[in-house]
Scaffold this active site. Structure first.
Site, PDB file in Angstrom:
ATOM      1  N   ASP A 130      21.302  -5.552 -28.550  1.00 48.67           N
ATOM      2  CA  ASP A 130      21.877  -5.449 -27.213  1.00 48.67           C
ATOM      3  C   ASP A 130      21.533  -4.100 -26.606  1.00 48.67           C
ATOM      4  O   ASP A 130      22.048  -3.071 -27.042  1.00 48.67           O
ATOM      5  CB  ASP A 130      23.400  -5.613 -27.281  1.00 48.67           C
ATOM      6  CG  ASP A 130      24.025  -5.740 -25.912  1.00 48.67           C
ATOM      7  OD1 ASP A 130      23.380  -5.352 -24.924  1.00 48.67           O
ATOM      8  OD2 ASP A 130      25.151  -6.245 -25.839  1.00 48.67           O
ATOM      9  N   ASP A 162       8.500  -2.866 -44.300  1.00 49.86           N
ATOM     10  CA  ASP A 162       9.020  -3.735 -43.259  1.00 49.86           C
ATOM     11  C   ASP A 162       7.864  -4.412 -42.525  1.00 49.86           C
ATOM     12  O   ASP A 162       6.814  -4.682 -43.126  1.00 49.86           O
ATOM     13  CB  ASP A 162       9.900  -2.920 -42.305  1.00 49.86           C
ATOM     14  CG  ASP A 162      11.099  -3.709 -41.819  1.00 49.86           C
ATOM     15  OD1 ASP A 162      10.898  -4.624 -40.989  1.00 49.86           O
ATOM     16  OD2 ASP A 162      12.228  -3.425 -42.263  1.00 49.86           O
ATOM     17  N   ASP A 171       8.849   8.679 -30.256  1.00 47.96           N
ATOM     18  CA  ASP A 171       9.853   9.231 -31.168  1.00 47.96           C
ATOM     19  C   ASP A 171       9.471   9.058 -32.631  1.00 47.96           C
ATOM     20  O   ASP A 171      10.234   9.446 -33.522  1.00 47.96           O
ATOM     21  CB  ASP A 171      11.205   8.563 -30.922  1.00 47.96           C
ATOM     22  CG  ASP A 171      12.234   9.528 -30.324  1.00 47.96           C
ATOM     23  OD1 ASP A 171      11.964  10.744 -30.340  1.00 47.96           O
ATOM     24  OD2 ASP A 171      13.282   9.058 -29.863  1.00 47.96           O
ATOM     25  N   ASP A 184      -1.945  -8.267 -44.817  1.00 51.24           N
ATOM     26  CA  ASP A 184      -3.355  -8.455 -44.482  1.00 51.24           C
ATOM     27  C   ASP A 184      -4.293  -7.688 -45.399  1.00 51.24           C
ATOM     28  O   ASP A 184      -5.512  -7.782 -45.260  1.00 51.24           O
ATOM     29  CB  ASP A 184      -3.609  -8.018 -43.036  1.00 51.24           C
ATOM     30  CG  ASP A 184      -2.896  -8.901 -42.029  1.00 51.24           C
ATOM     31  OD1 ASP A 184      -2.868 -10.122 -42.243  1.00 51.24           O
ATOM     32  OD2 ASP A 184      -2.360  -8.360 -41.039  1.00 51.24           O
ATOM     33  N   HIS A 195      10.981  -5.267 -36.119  1.00 53.17           N
ATOM     34  CA  HIS A 195      12.057  -4.861 -37.020  1.00 53.17           C
ATOM     35  C   HIS A 195      11.781  -3.501 -37.661  1.00 53.17           C
ATOM     36  O   HIS A 195      12.671  -2.644 -37.755  1.00 53.17           O
ATOM     37  CB  HIS A 195      12.241  -5.935 -38.094  1.00 53.17           C
ATOM     38  CG  HIS A 195      13.465  -5.773 -38.936  1.00 53.17           C
ATOM     39  ND1 HIS A 195      13.426  -5.269 -40.210  1.00 53.17           N
ATOM     40  CD2 HIS A 195      14.764  -6.067 -38.693  1.00 53.17           C
ATOM     41  CE1 HIS A 195      14.643  -5.259 -40.726  1.00 53.17           C
ATOM     42  NE2 HIS A 195      15.487  -5.746 -39.821  1.00 53.17           N
ATOM     43  N   ASN A 209      13.782  16.557 -29.550  1.00 54.09           N
ATOM     44  CA  ASN A 209      12.529  16.544 -28.785  1.00 54.09           C
ATOM     45  C   ASN A 209      12.752  16.156 -27.328  1.00 54.09           C
ATOM     46  O   ASN A 209      11.796  15.932 -26.586  1.00 54.09           O
ATOM     47  CB  ASN A 209      11.507  15.602 -29.429  1.00 54.09           C
ATOM     48  CG  ASN A 209      11.953  14.156 -29.447  1.00 54.09           C
ATOM     49  OD1 ASN A 209      13.114  13.857 -29.187  1.00 54.09           O
ATOM     50  ND2 ASN A 209      11.042  13.250 -29.773  1.00 54.09           N
ATOM     51  N   ALA A 295      25.751  -5.566 -60.195  1.00 48.86           N
ATOM     52  CA  ALA A 295      25.421  -4.176 -59.892  1.00 48.86           C
ATOM     53  C   ALA A 295      24.087  -3.813 -60.523  1.00 48.86           C
ATOM     54  O   ALA A 295      23.746  -4.285 -61.604  1.00 48.86           O
ATOM     55  CB  ALA A 295      26.531  -3.261 -60.416  1.00 48.86           C
ATOM     56  N   SER A 346      20.420  -4.156 -42.180  1.00 49.50           N
ATOM     57  CA  SER A 346      19.064  -3.610 -42.039  1.00 49.50           C
ATOM     58  C   SER A 346      19.086  -2.176 -41.557  1.00 49.50           C
ATOM     59  O   SER A 346      18.161  -1.410 -41.824  1.00 49.50           O
ATOM     60  CB  SER A 346      18.256  -4.438 -41.039  1.00 49.50           C
ATOM     61  OG  SER A 346      17.577  -5.493 -41.649  1.00 49.50           O
TER      62      SER A 346
END
Length: 603
Positions: A130, A162, A171, A184, A195, A209, A295, A346
């Site tokens: 959003d 990812d 940035d 690839d 993502h 910056n 765990a 994520s």
């Protein structure tokens, strides 16, 4: 996006006993495994609908198992192995008609394989996007600004496994370092789904910056490693490859925003990175479930919290959770140079990866195990006291963690691991490929265990249970010595007690492929001969001289033969024509191996 993950076929594989499978049994075993799946479809994974990659499984070999022996194990199923980096993991390509699930189940029973599982296609762990909601509340929640007074992550590289990273995002671009595209198989790591750019921005968007957003570790480098297809789905095999590749390229922090804490191949690769001083942050998943995944010490598994330090309703929880981090409406970078707010575990994972980067930059001398311990001990304890299934050790606190890391003196860990060889038994008789199991413990953690046979390295294992396959056919029959060596993260090491075993391999089980060694000691090559002289030939063989047969030829004509290691022939040269003459000796052992020695003389 809600997904179901974990080790899709773990229950099936774990249920199979660890016994050896002969090649002629393979088809029957696969058929039985298929029948089990048909009778019990739920065993294939949550909802009976696992996402399995066609034609591909992943196996972890015991350390020391040769490529040739692995190939013979896989041949029965038509499988061809590709090693993942320098690890003991292999991607196995199967014939188009093969059942990945059934073959993995069969291979999981082979005592020379630590694990076998189908490759899996795994969804990214985000639930919303959003652009109009939220602010960088999460930085204040974890006290990032105070942490930045001591560290902003300079000198640390965070690998983002990812969908790639936008190479031109203002940035991120100045901090990108070369990575790799495992989908690839090339160096193009541009983001194909969006993502990865979001994840990278949360961890390390450049701070101070004057543009966009600030990542948790705004001066850290980002290494994009693409492990997804065009739809953003990752593959277990590629994540394992990516972690291994990152480890071999010196990365100390890696982020995996896919639910993989129950996948054996990824766990093994994460342990490989840990053995080289790194840590992996991993998202818990967004099903809102109490996950049964146990765990693990291989990765820092992160659940997501909101601005009130409450677990997000969609965040998984359970025994695998190590820490919690903000994951609701996190402002970050997006592909194409933009920014938006996103939610999901994520993004809780890269918050944690960023904190790890800050800690490592604040004190580069700290071993990864100490960094991890300080991350846990400084976390804000939420929920039940101590570690719990919702927040693990607590919600990460960047300022407290960085303060602790900066003040810490690298723990003078002088305590070496302890270890012993559990199998085979001392003074037992062994043959062929021998399973060797070593138990090792340490006050901090064992980073790797090596096995040596008579001083020669057999293999290295980086994850418990430490297990090896030793080719006893490579040593002489009789008494042989096995010794294990365990190392911890501080470099301390210790040897096990010597284990003596009696190797007894029959000639059938140990094919003799070495030819005898033969030489002509008299006359000398190039000499001038006359009168009657003694031709002397000697031969040796690794199976002993008794099985050697020798033949002597002069100018191509057989003149003498003998059994054993020596041959003598009295040669009357008086009737020879003047000029060059050839003396040739041939030795053959009982296995049919032969060798030849030839010299030239003149009269």
């Amino acid at each position: 996006m809600s997904v179901t993950h974990g080790l899709a076929f773990g229950a099936l594989i774990a249920a199979l006993s660890a016994c050896s499978i002969a090649p002629h049994q393979a088809s029957d075993e696969v058929a039985r495994a298929l029948e089990d799946l048909q009778r019990n479809p739920s065993s294939a994974g949550p909802g009976g609908a696992p996402t399995v990659v066609k034609g591909r499984i992943i196996v972890e070999a015991r350390a020391g198992l040769s490529r040739g022996n692995l190939a013979s194990i896989l041949d029965a199923h038509g499988g061809k192995a590709r090693q993942i980096g320098k690890s003991n993991l292999y991607i196995v390509d199967l014939p188009a008609s093969a059942s990945e699930t059934a073959i993995a189940a069969v291979l999981a029973k082979n005592p020379h394989l630590k694990a076998a599982e189908p490759d899996q296609r795994i969804a990214p762990q985000f639930v919303s996007n959003d652009p109009y909601l939220g602010s960088e509340w999460h930085l204040a929640k974890i006290n990032a600004a105070s942490a930045w007074d001591r560290s902003q992550g300079a000198g640390v590289t965070i690998a983002v496994l990812d969908s790639g990273v936008d190479p031109s995002h203002p940035d991120l671009a100045p901090r990108l370092v070369p990575g790799w595209n495992f989908y690839d198989n090339n160096s193009n790591t541009a983001d194909v789904f969006g993502h990865g750019t979001k994840v990278a921005g949360v961890a390390a968007a450049i701070g101070n910056n004057g543009i966009g957003v600030a990542g948790v570790a705004g001066q850290a480098n980002v290494m994009p490693i693409r492990v997804t297809d065009l739809q953003g789905y990752a593959y277990a095999s590629m994540i394992a490859q990516g972690l291994t590749w990152a480890a071999d390229h010196g990365v100390r922090v890696a982020n995996v925003s896919f639910e993989v804490a129950g996948i054996a191949s990824v766990i093994s690769a994460a342990n490989y990175l840990r053995s080289k001083g790194g840590l992996v942050a991993n998202s818990a998943g967004n099903s809102g479930l109490n996950s049964s995944t146990p765990a693990t010490t291989s990765m820092v598994v992160v659940s997501a919290t909101d601005s009130n330090d409450v677990r997000a309703s969609w965040s998984n929880y359970g025994p695998s959770i190590t820490v919690a981090a903000p994951g609701v409406l996190i402002w970050t970078s997006t592909s194409g140079g933009g920014y938006s707010a996103v939610s999901g575990t994520s993004f809780a994972a890269p918050v944690t990866a960023g904190v790890l980067g800050l800690m490592m930059a604040a004190n580069s001398t700290l071993p990864n195990t100490q960094v991890e311990s300080l991350l846990f001990s400084t976390a804000a304890d939420l929920g039940a006291s101590g570690r719990d299934i919702e927040f693990g050790y607590g919600r990460v606190n960047a300022d407290a963690a960085v303060r602790a890391a900066a003040a810490a003196i690298s723990t003078a860990d002088l305590q070496a691991p302890t270890l012993s060889i559990g199998a085979p038994l001392a003074n037992s008789t062994v043959s062929g490929w021998v399973q060797v199991d070593i138990g090792a413990t340490d006050n901090v953690g064992v980073s790797k265990v090596e096995l040596r046979a008579n001083g020669v390295l057999v293999g290295t294992d980086t994850a418990a249970p430490f297990s090896f396959s030793w080719d006893s056919t490579a040593v002489p029959n009789g008494l042989n010595k096995l010794v294990g060596t365990a190392y911890d993260g501080a470099g301390n090491s210790a040897n096990s007690s010597e284990l003596i075993v009696n190797v007894s391999n029959s000639s059938k089980s140990v094919p003799d492929t070495s030819p005898p060694v033969i030489g002509i000691s008299n006359p000398k090559n190039g000499s001038v001969v006359s009168g009657t002289l003694s031709v002397q030939v000697s031969a040796t063989d690794d199976s002993g001289s008794a099985g050697i047969s020798q033949t002597l030829l002069i100018d191509g004509v057989k003149v003498a033969s003998a059994s054993g290691g020596s041959l003598s022939y009295s040669w009357n040269t008086r009737k020879l024509a003047a000029g060059a003459h050839t003396i040739q000796a041939i030795a053959r052992d009982a296995a049919g191996n032969s060798s030849t020695a030839t010299i030239s003389v003149s009269k």
